[in-house]
Every structure is written in structure tokens, then in C-alpha cells.
Design a protein around this motif. Structure first.
Motif, PDB file in Angstrom:
ATOM      1  N   SER A 236       0.833  -1.208   0.000  1.00  0.00           N
ATOM      2  CA  SER A 236       0.000   0.000   0.000  1.00  0.00           C
ATOM      3  C   SER A 236       0.863   1.251   0.000  1.00  0.00           C
ATOM      4  O   SER A 236       0.542   2.243  -0.668  1.00  0.00           O
ATOM      5  CB  SER A 236      -0.944   0.003   1.209  1.00  0.00           C
ATOM      6  N   VAL A 257      -6.926   9.459  -2.855  1.00  0.00           N
ATOM      7  CA  VAL A 257      -6.013   8.338  -3.087  1.00  0.00           C
ATOM      8  C   VAL A 257      -5.412   7.837  -1.768  1.00  0.00           C
ATOM      9  O   VAL A 257      -5.128   6.637  -1.630  1.00  0.00           O
ATOM     10  CB  VAL A 257      -4.894   8.724  -4.081  1.00  0.00           C
ATOM     11  N   GLN A 259      -7.006   7.722   1.108  1.00  0.00           N
ATOM     12  CA  GLN A 259      -8.032   6.867   1.709  1.00  0.00           C
ATOM     13  C   GLN A 259      -8.092   5.508   1.024  1.00  0.00           C
ATOM     14  O   GLN A 259      -8.285   4.480   1.679  1.00  0.00           O
ATOM     15  CB  GLN A 259      -9.390   7.563   1.629  1.00  0.00           C
ATOM     16  N   ALA A 260      -7.898   5.497  -0.296  1.00  0.00           N
ATOM     17  CA  ALA A 260      -7.882   4.227  -1.017  1.00  0.00           C
ATOM     18  C   ALA A 260      -6.683   3.384  -0.584  1.00  0.00           C
ATOM     19  O   ALA A 260      -6.787   2.163  -0.445  1.00  0.00           O
ATOM     20  CB  ALA A 260      -7.844   4.478  -2.525  1.00  0.00           C
ATOM     21  N   ASP A 263      -7.483   1.885   2.752  1.00  0.00           N
ATOM     22  CA  ASP A 263      -8.367   0.728   2.589  1.00  0.00           C
ATOM     23  C   ASP A 263      -7.574  -0.494   2.132  1.00  0.00           C
ATOM     24  O   ASP A 263      -7.821  -1.619   2.583  1.00  0.00           O
ATOM     25  CB  ASP A 263      -9.457   1.041   1.553  1.00  0.00           C
ATOM     26  N   CYS A 264      -6.633  -0.253   1.231  1.00  0.00           N
ATOM     27  CA  CYS A 264      -5.780  -1.340   0.744  1.00  0.00           C
ATOM     28  C   CYS A 264      -5.014  -1.970   1.911  1.00  0.00           C
ATOM     29  O   CYS A 264      -4.866  -3.192   1.983  1.00  0.00           O
ATOM     30  CB  CYS A 264      -4.815  -0.791  -0.308  1.00  0.00           C
ATOM     31  N   PHE A 332      -6.466  -1.292  -4.585  1.00  0.00           N
ATOM     32  CA  PHE A 332      -6.266   0.153  -4.437  1.00  0.00           C
ATOM     33  C   PHE A 332      -7.095   0.938  -5.455  1.00  0.00           C
ATOM     34  O   PHE A 332      -7.880   1.822  -5.097  1.00  0.00           O
ATOM     35  CB  PHE A 332      -4.783   0.490  -4.605  1.00  0.00           C
ATOM     36  N   GLY A 335     -10.744   0.730  -5.033  1.00  0.00           N
ATOM     37  CA  GLY A 335     -11.192   1.649  -3.989  1.00  0.00           C
ATOM     38  C   GLY A 335     -11.339   3.069  -4.496  1.00  0.00           C
ATOM     39  O   GLY A 335     -12.269   3.793  -4.110  1.00  0.00           O
ATOM     40  N   VAL A 336     -10.415   3.496  -5.379  1.00  0.00           N
ATOM     41  CA  VAL A 336     -10.518   4.837  -5.970  1.00  0.00           C
ATOM     42  C   VAL A 336     -11.812   4.972  -6.761  1.00  0.00           C
ATOM     43  O   VAL A 336     -12.555   5.957  -6.641  1.00  0.00           O
ATOM     44  CB  VAL A 336      -9.305   5.121  -6.874  1.00  0.00           C
ATOM     45  N   ARG A 339     -14.936   5.158  -4.485  1.00  0.00           N
ATOM     46  CA  ARG A 339     -15.081   6.466  -3.839  1.00  0.00           C
ATOM     47  C   ARG A 339     -15.536   7.522  -4.837  1.00  0.00           C
ATOM     48  O   ARG A 339     -16.356   8.385  -4.502  1.00  0.00           O
ATOM     49  CB  ARG A 339     -13.757   6.877  -3.199  1.00  0.00           C
ATOM     50  N   SER A 416      -8.158   7.881 -12.533  1.00  0.00           N
ATOM     51  CA  SER A 416      -8.529   8.297 -11.176  1.00  0.00           C
ATOM     52  C   SER A 416      -8.281   9.778 -10.963  1.00  0.00           C
ATOM     53  O   SER A 416      -9.077  10.463 -10.343  1.00  0.00           O
ATOM     54  CB  SER A 416      -7.758   7.480 -10.140  1.00  0.00           C
TER      55      SER A 416
END
Length: 483
Positions: A236, A257, A259-260, A263-264, A332, A335-336, A339, A416
Motif C-alpha cells: 500500500s 487516493v 483513503q484508497a 483501505d488497501c 487500491f 477503492g478509488v 469512492r 482516477s
């Protein structure tokens, strides 16, 4: 005697969590005659909770030169705040992790200035510093630079960093001695950042900090978040480091990014638990500081036992080619996309609400008894708002057509960032649209009754918009007057 506690880090020793704890429990601290005051000014990229930053903060002029006069002004305001708090409380707490590294550079003279102020205003200074095993600091410090994304260290590769560390003070003893020459060694409180060694009630970082400053840990203290600034590790961190090479200077995009990446980290495979140092690298790295750590244990903690537990964490040494990298990359960027989609749906919902409001306003205009000239003016405004809505809708449709994660990592990164920038533009368009559409039928009926007065009010209200000159020309045409 009145005491100023200056908590100086070191970095990555739960400083953020301690600061948030002090802010949240301000009233409880006050009951024991302690204060954690917040400044009425802030620095760029510095959270408001870091109330001790004025001691070492840099201020720059628009051209990039250091603004020494402004720094002095903020220094004096910060000291005035301390003096005011001492009128109400016996103890004042300041905290900023940047004080540690700043004490190793050009800002070091602030210690002498602070001690002089303490002498003049009759209070003592106690310095609180948390230290952790140096390999842990190396891991967490670089992770923080990558997470922040805006500084020159945000794209450094791990292998390059661990061979030649940059801007990080790992030799704690030498800097402690430097500070002690000004403050006195007896005024420096050294604490070990190790969950197994935390003192006080419950043996947490919070109980340990409260014990260090002499506060009784009661049940009144509240803890909202145990770990406020969790580090990234391995994949990450590496993914975000690479993304940082193309990120624009935009806090909203960086937040998305980051926050992504978090999450990763949070949802990675349990077996994805690499270590950052091989055994050979660990021994070599920690060997640099062995004798200095022994000196801290002896001179500051007055103990014979080692400063840190020197058992290396077992595990496979991380490399970018590890078997979990592919799935972490997908996680990753997935997740982007998720969001971004949530932002798009929220904006679509807001636009639908605005459409309904516009329809109601249009119906009110039809029902209102207004003359044709006024209708034309208001209809022109309505048409412009409709066009703005269409532009936003087209932008939304375009953003929704962007494909999901591509085979090539670079294509996904560009996507992204592009969508992130579009969302920012959409929010700005939406805000402008919202301002334009806040009219109700009651206001329109009032316009029909007192046309002359209402048209003048409309000109004043729209003074900052592109309709100003058009309305003035229409006013001259209707009334034949200049103004």
C-alpha cells in the motif's frame, strides 16, 4: 510552580492521538488545572491541534522568501496565549512533533528564547519526548511522508531510504544532549514508545502521557480513537508512492487516493505481512545506535537494562515483486473507483433536488402576476441556470462512461486523477448553481407589485455576476432613466 509542558514527538510515536485526546478532554484537564490551548492562527499543512507549532513554524512570503517578521509576530502571539492560560491554570501543555527535528536545525535557538521567557514570567519548562526503536521509526516516518504526498520525500523508494536516511534524527542521545544544554537534563522527560512499556492506568499511550505530566487518569477521560494516524506498509505504501509521482497539488485528490491506500492496507491478505528489514539489514541499521541507546538508558532513565527489546520481527523481507502486489494494485484502484462513484451519486442527487426546485420556481413565475419585461429578465436568468445544469449533467455522463480499472496501471492512475478533478469542477459548478436558484414564488410576486424597487434590488444582488451589465441596460430601456 507553574509549568509549561512541551511535547516534542518524536515523529510517529502517537503524537496525533495524544493531541486529539488533549483537545477532546480539555474540560477534564481544566479541572486538574491543566490547559491545552488552541491557537487562533494556523500554518499551511499543519493541523490546528498542533498548538506548539508556533515555536518552530516557518512562514514564507509569496515569492518564497522566509518572512522573519511574520514568524516573530506569531511567536509573540503564541507566548501571549501561554501567559493568558497561566492566569487561569497552573499547567499549560504544548505539542508538535516537528519540534524534534526542528531542534536539530536553524530553529534550535527558540529553546533559549523560551527559557528566557520562562524566567521573566516565572514558570518552568518540562520537555516530554517519546522515542521508539529506530527501525520502527524508519518504517513509520517514510510511510507518513508518502501519505502526506505533498513534500519532496513522498516519492522516495524504501531501499534508497534505508541505505541513506534523510532528514530523520535517529541518534536520539545527541539531540537530547543538545536540548539539555539549554533546558537542563533534569527537565527532559523521556518515555519509551512501546505498548509493552506504557505506564499508568490501563497501560495505554494516553495513561502514559498523563502520568508523564502529573495528571490523574480518571473515568472522566474519553478516548474516541485509539490510533488516529495508522501507517501504511509494504504494498500500500509502494502503490501510493508511485501515484504521488503524478498527483496534482490538490488536497482533495490527495485525500481520495490516501483513503484508497488506507483501505488497501486495512483489507489486505492476512499473509501479506512482510517486514521491511532483512536480518542482516536490521543488525547493521540498529548497530549504528547501540551505544547511544545505552547512554539514554543510563543518563535519562537511570536504568541498566537495554532501552529497547532488540528482538527482530520475524517474517519475509518485503520487495515490490512480492506475490500480493497484483491484487493490492487492483484493490487500491478499485477503492478509488468506488469512492469516485459515491461522489458522483451524491452530486447527481443534489442536481435532481435542484431540478425540482427550478421547476417549482418556474411554476411560481407562471402563476405570478408580473409584466412581460420582468418575465423576460427572469426567464433569461432561468435559461442560464438550465444551461448550467445541462453542462453539469453532460460532465456527469462523461465521468460515468469512464471504464473501470484497466490492464495497464498508468491508464488507471490517469483515470482516477481525471475523474477526481472533474468532481472538483462539478462541485464548484453545483455551488454556483445553488446560489443562482435560491428564489421562491413569494419573492417573484413581490417583484410584480413593486417592480421598480425589486429591479434595483436584483441589480444589487447580482452585482458580482455576469448579468450585471445586461440588467442595467434593461433598466435603462424600461424606465428611460440612467440609474
Amino acid at each position: 510552580m507553574r509549568t509549561l509542558y512541551v511535547h516534542i514527538g518524536t515523529p510517529k510515536t502517537a503524537t496525533t492521538s495524544i493531541q486529539m485526546f488533549c483537545v477532546e478532554n480539555q474540560k477534564v484537564l481544566n479541572k486538574q488545572s491543566y490547559s491545552y490551548p488552541l491557537l487562533d492562527f494556523v500554518y499551511p499543512h499543519v493541523a490546528h491541534r498542533r498548538n506548539g507549532h508556533f515555536l518552530v513554524g516557518w512562514v514564507y512570503k509569496p515569492g518564497g522568501q522566509e518572512d522573519v517578521e511574520k514568524e516573530q509576530e506569531l511567536w509573540e502571539k503564541g507566548l501571549a496565549m501561554i501567559h493568558q492560560e497561566f492566569e487561569k491554570y497552573d499547567n499549560v501543555i504544548l505539542s508538535d512533533e516537528n519540534i524534534w527535528h526542528s531542534s536539530n536545525g536553524r530553529k534550535f535557538p527558540f529553546w533559549a528564547k523560551l527559557m528566557q521567557d520562562a524566567k521573566e514570567h516565572d514558570y518552568q519548562v518540562k520537555v516530554i519526548v517519546y522515542i521508539r526503536r529506530q527501525d520502527g521509526l524508519a518504517n513509520s516516518w517514510l510511510s507518513q511522508q508518502v501519505k502526506e504526498g505533498w513534500n519532496t520525500n513522498a516519492t522516495i523508494k524504501w531501499d534508497s531510504f534505508q541505505r541513506k536516511t534523510r532528514k530523520v534524527v535517529f541518534n536520539y542521545y545527541l539531540l537530547l544532549e543538545k536540548i539539555a544544554e539549554v533546558t537542563g537534563r533534569e527537565n527532559i522527560i523521556v518515555r519509551i514508545f512501546d505498548r509493552k512499556k506504557f505506564k499508568g492506568k490501563n497501560h495505554t499511550i494516553f495513561s502514559d502521557f498523563l502520568e508523564a505530566i502529573g495528571v490523574d487518569y480518571t473515568d472522566d477521560f474519553k478516548i474516541t480513537e485509539e490510533e488516529a494516524n495508522r501507517s501504511l506498509t509494504g504494498n500500500s505504501q509502494e502503490i501510493l508512492r508511485i501515484v504521488n509521482t503524478v498527483l496534482p497539488d490538490d488536497d482533495k485528490v490527495r485525500t481520495l487516493v490516501r483513503q484508497a491506500a488506507q483501505d488497501c492496507e486495512n483489507y489486505k491478505d492476512p499473509q501479506n505481512n512482510f517486514v521491511m528489514f532483512s536480518e542482516e539489514e536490521f543488525n547493521k541499521f540498529m548497530g549504528r545506535y547501540e551505544k547511544w541507546n545505552e547512554a539514554i538508558a543510563k543518563d535519562y532513565l537511570h536504568q541498566e537494562e537495554p532501552l529497547f527489546d532488540m528482538k527482530r520481527k520475524e517474517g519475509e523481507r518485503w520487495t515490490p515483486e512480492n506475490r500480493f502486489m497484483y491484487e493490492d494494485i487492483v484493490r487500491f484502484f478499485g477503492g478509488v473507483v468506488i469512492r469516485q462513484q459515491r461522489h458522483i451519486e451524491a452530486l447527481q442527487k443534489d442536481i435532481n433536488t435542484l431540478k425540482e426546485s427550478r421547476l417549482e420556481a418556474a411554476k411560481g413565475l407562471e402563476d405570478a402576476n408580473v409584466d412581460e419585461e420582468t418575465k423576460k429578465i427572469l426567464q433569461s436568468l432561468s435559461e442560464q441556470i438550465i444551461n448550467q445544469q445541462k453542462d453539469i449533467q453532460r460532465a456527469l455522463e462523461n465521468s460515468e462512461k469512464i471504464d473501470a480499472v484497466r490492464d495497464k496501471n498508468q491508464e488507471v492512475k490517469v483515470r482516477s486523477l481525471t475523474v477526481g478533478n472533474e468532481l472538483i469542477d462539478l462541485r464548484q459548478d453545483y455551488d454556483a448553481l445553488q446560489k443562482e436558484t435560491k428564489k421562491d414564488s413569494k419573492a417573484i410576486r413581490q417583484e410584480s407589485k413593486e417592480r421598480d424597487k425589486e429591479l434595483k434590488d436584483m441589480i444589487r444582488e447580482l452585482e458580482q455576476t455576469s448579468l450585471l451589465f445586461r440588467l442595467r441596460r434593461k433598466w435603462r430601456h424600461i424606465t428611460g432613466k440612467d440609474k
